[in-house]
Design a protein around this motif. Structure first.
Motif, PDB file in Angstrom:
ATOM      1  N   TYR A  52      10.490  -0.640  67.912  1.00 40.15           N
ATOM      2  CA  TYR A  52      11.782  -0.866  68.561  1.00 40.15           C
ATOM      3  C   TYR A  52      12.192  -2.311  68.298  1.00 40.15           C
ATOM      4  N   ASN A  53      13.478  -2.582  68.384  1.00 42.18           N
ATOM      5  CA  ASN A  53      13.946  -3.944  68.190  1.00 42.18           C
ATOM      6  C   ASN A  53      13.386  -4.849  69.283  1.00 42.18           C
ATOM      7  N   SER A  54      12.839  -5.990  68.896  1.00 47.15           N
ATOM      8  CA  SER A  54      12.322  -6.968  69.842  1.00 47.15           C
ATOM      9  C   SER A  54      12.412  -8.336  69.185  1.00 47.15           C
ATOM     10  N   SER A  55      12.213  -9.372  69.968  1.00 52.11           N
ATOM     11  CA  SER A  55      12.360 -10.725  69.428  1.00 52.11           C
ATOM     12  C   SER A  55      11.252 -11.637  69.922  1.00 52.11           C
ATOM     13  N   VAL A  56      10.927 -12.639  69.107  1.00 51.95           N
ATOM     14  CA  VAL A  56       9.993 -13.694  69.479  1.00 51.95           C
ATOM     15  C   VAL A  56      10.735 -15.016  69.375  1.00 51.95           C
ATOM     16  N   THR A  57      10.810 -15.738  70.478  1.00 50.78           N
ATOM     17  CA  THR A  57      11.516 -17.012  70.505  1.00 50.78           C
ATOM     18  C   THR A  57      10.608 -18.091  71.082  1.00 50.78           C
ATOM     19  N   GLU A  58      11.000 -19.337  70.896  1.00 45.09           N
ATOM     20  CA  GLU A  58      10.259 -20.464  71.459  1.00 45.09           C
ATOM     21  C   GLU A  58      11.173 -21.279  72.358  1.00 45.09           C
ATOM     22  N   ARG A  59      10.590 -21.898  73.379  1.00 48.37           N
ATOM     23  CA  ARG A  59      11.360 -22.776  74.251  1.00 48.37           C
ATOM     24  C   ARG A  59      10.481 -23.916  74.750  1.00 48.37           C
ATOM     25  N   THR A  60      11.107 -25.049  75.014  1.00 51.57           N
ATOM     26  CA  THR A  60      10.397 -26.225  75.515  1.00 51.57           C
ATOM     27  C   THR A  60      10.977 -26.589  76.871  1.00 51.57           C
ATOM     28  N   ARG A  61      10.108 -26.796  77.847  1.00 51.45           N
ATOM     29  CA  ARG A  61      10.567 -27.109  79.195  1.00 51.45           C
ATOM     30  C   ARG A  61       9.541 -27.970  79.905  1.00 51.45           C
ATOM     31  N   THR A  62       9.921 -28.490  81.049  1.00 51.65           N
ATOM     32  CA  THR A  62       9.030 -29.309  81.867  1.00 51.65           C
ATOM     33  C   THR A  62       8.295 -28.411  82.860  1.00 51.65           C
ATOM     34  N   THR A  63       6.986 -28.565  82.954  1.00 47.33           N
ATOM     35  CA  THR A  63       6.175 -27.778  83.879  1.00 47.33           C
ATOM     36  C   THR A  63       5.384 -28.726  84.776  1.00 47.33           C
ATOM     37  N   ASN A  64       4.596 -28.150  85.682  1.00 48.18           N
ATOM     38  CA  ASN A  64       3.746 -28.954  86.557  1.00 48.18           C
ATOM     39  C   ASN A  64       2.622 -29.636  85.802  1.00 48.18           C
ATOM     40  N   PHE A  65       2.367 -29.168  84.569  1.00 46.65           N
ATOM     41  CA  PHE A  65       1.228 -29.670  83.813  1.00 46.65           C
ATOM     42  C   PHE A  65       1.627 -30.566  82.645  1.00 46.65           C
ATOM     43  N   ALA A  66       2.881 -30.456  82.192  1.00 47.48           N
ATOM     44  CA  ALA A  66       3.307 -31.261  81.051  1.00 47.48           C
ATOM     45  C   ALA A  66       4.811 -31.457  81.095  1.00 47.48           C
ATOM     46  N   GLU A  67       5.241 -32.631  80.644  1.00 51.60           N
ATOM     47  CA  GLU A  67       6.670 -32.919  80.641  1.00 51.60           C
ATOM     48  C   GLU A  67       7.396 -32.108  79.573  1.00 51.60           C
ATOM     49  N   HIS A  68       6.709 -31.888  78.448  1.00 51.19           N
ATOM     50  CA  HIS A  68       7.285 -31.102  77.368  1.00 51.19           C
ATOM     51  C   HIS A  68       6.286 -30.025  76.959  1.00 51.19           C
ATOM     52  N   HIS A  69       6.496 -28.836  77.481  1.00 53.80           N
ATOM     53  CA  HIS A  69       5.613 -27.702  77.179  1.00 53.80           C
ATOM     54  C   HIS A  69       6.374 -26.683  76.343  1.00 53.80           C
ATOM     55  N   THR A  70       5.826 -26.351  75.184  1.00 49.39           N
ATOM     56  CA  THR A  70       6.475 -25.378  74.303  1.00 49.39           C
ATOM     57  C   THR A  70       5.754 -24.039  74.400  1.00 49.39           C
ATOM     58  N   SER A  71       6.511 -23.010  74.712  1.00 51.80           N
ATOM     59  CA  SER A  71       5.941 -21.674  74.827  1.00 51.80           C
ATOM     60  C   SER A  71       6.668 -20.710  73.908  1.00 51.80           C
ATOM     61  N   ALA A  72       6.028 -19.577  73.659  1.00 54.46           N
ATOM     62  CA  ALA A  72       6.619 -18.516  72.840  1.00 54.46           C
ATOM     63  C   ALA A  72       6.801 -17.292  73.720  1.00 54.46           C
ATOM     64  N   VAL A  73       7.928 -16.608  73.548  1.00 55.90           N
ATOM     65  CA  VAL A  73       8.260 -15.454  74.396  1.00 55.90           C
ATOM     66  C   VAL A  73       8.591 -14.258  73.519  1.00 55.90           C
ATOM     67  N   TRP A  74       7.914 -13.152  73.767  1.00 51.09           N
ATOM     68  CA  TRP A  74       8.253 -11.889  73.107  1.00 51.09           C
ATOM     69  C   TRP A  74       9.042 -11.048  74.107  1.00 51.09           C
ATOM     70  N   THR A  75      10.192 -10.541  73.682  1.00 48.37           N
ATOM     71  CA  THR A  75      11.066  -9.777  74.570  1.00 48.37           C
ATOM     72  C   THR A  75      11.409  -8.428  73.958  1.00 48.37           C
ATOM     73  N   LEU A  76      11.279  -7.384  74.758  1.00 46.99           N
ATOM     74  CA  LEU A  76      11.572  -6.013  74.336  1.00 46.99           C
ATOM     75  C   LEU A  76      12.458  -5.372  75.400  1.00 46.99           C
ATOM     76  N   CYS A  77      13.614  -4.845  74.999  1.00 44.32           N
ATOM     77  CA  CYS A  77      14.571  -4.306  75.971  1.00 44.32           C
ATOM     78  C   CYS A  77      14.723  -2.783  75.928  1.00 44.32           C
ATOM     79  N   SER A  78      14.186  -2.117  74.934  1.00 41.89           N
ATOM     80  CA  SER A  78      14.376  -0.680  74.771  1.00 41.89           C
ATOM     81  C   SER A  78      13.985   0.094  76.029  1.00 41.89           C
ATOM     82  N   LEU A  79      14.881   0.928  76.522  1.00 40.26           N
ATOM     83  CA  LEU A  79      14.596   1.754  77.699  1.00 40.26           C
ATOM     84  C   LEU A  79      13.484   2.744  77.397  1.00 40.26           C
TER      85      LEU A  79
END
Length: 265
Positions: A52-79
């Motif tokens: 099914y169609n899905s995506s992998v993206t990256e984002r950088t944000r501030t967390t309790n553990f690091a000011e600049h934390h980069t994570s990867a997110v896999w998202t699937l929307c198919s019902l």
């Protein structure tokens, strides 16, 4: 999502532990998994396994553990995909206590490896001893790991929630950890690369000649009955061939509902 296929069994175990299934208005919703960017390769493997169609993206944000934390997110929307996962045992919303092993046929060791990669640890202690562990809020998951590990290693574990946060912390060390790691993290399996490396390294450990082997012995229902019916712990310990400290702790746990009371069966 045929769970007899090792890759899908692993993927489902990982999703149960670290995936988030959200339901929106109407037929809207999504499945998402967010990992440290160093593990992005695993998310691309999930994307490749999913028809099914899905995506992998990256984002950088501030967390309790690091000011600049980069994570990867896999998202699937198919019902259709979400409905399938939900029917197999991936609940919508909060799920930590609700998840359980699938009710259909599945590859057990691959499923457990997925759970451990998501919510467990593997490596060496500060003393260099190999270990493998899983932290879970689910009684069904804890019991399943204990049963499977007992069959592989011969080591018994009692499933009791800890008093601080009410979760199960199941840990296997030394030879038991080596045996379990070798079974779960076999050559060519789908896994987090960094944990596969640690599992392979566990095989190189050798017990020091001066490290004694402790043989655990399960308590039986008749022994529990004898312990509860007598006020003389010292005499019971001598009769059972157990230490006085062990008998006192066992009686305290039984009397304070820390475990099931013995039966005659």
């Amino acid at each position: 999502m045929d769970l007899t296929v090792p890759e899908y069994a692993y993927m489902f175990g990982f999703l149960q532990a670290d995936g988030h299934l959200c339901q929106g208005a109407g037929q809207k919703g999504r499945l998402s998994v967010e990992l440290n960017s160093r593990d992005i390769d695993l998310l691309y493997r999930f994307k490749h396994l999913t028809p099914y169609n899905s995506s992998v993206t990256e984002r950088t944000r501030t967390t309790n553990f690091a000011e600049h934390h980069t994570s990867a997110v896999w998202t699937l929307c198919s019902l259709e995909a979400r409905t399938k996962l939900n029917s197999l045992g991936l609940p919508y919303g909060r799920k930590s206590r609700l998840i359980a092993p699938p009710s259909v046929a599945f590859s057990h060791r691959d499923y457990l490896r997925g759970l451990i990669d998501a919510d467990g640890s593997i490596g060496r202690t500060g003393q260099g001893v190999p270990f493998i562990s899983l932290t879970t809020s689910s009684t069904a998951i804890a019991a399943h790991l204990c049963t499977y590990a007992r069959d592989i290693t011969g080591v018994e574990r009692t499933t009791n929630r800890n008093t601080r946060d009410g979760v199960y912390n199941l840990t296997y060390e030394k030879e038991a950890a080596q045996s379990l790691a070798a079974d779960l993290y076999y050559a060519g399996c789908l896994s987090l690369g960094r944990k596969q490396v640690k599992a392979d390294a566990a095989a190189s450990w050798t017990r020091p000649y001066d490290m004694r082997i402790v043989r655990s012995r399960r308590w039986t229902a008749p022994e529990d009955q004898m312990l509860l019916q007598s006020d003389d712990v010292v005499a019971v310990a001598e009769k059972l061939g157990r230490s006085e400290q062990s008998c006192r702790m066992r009686r305290w746990r039984l009397r304070n509902s820390r475990m099931l009371m013995p039966t005659d069966e």
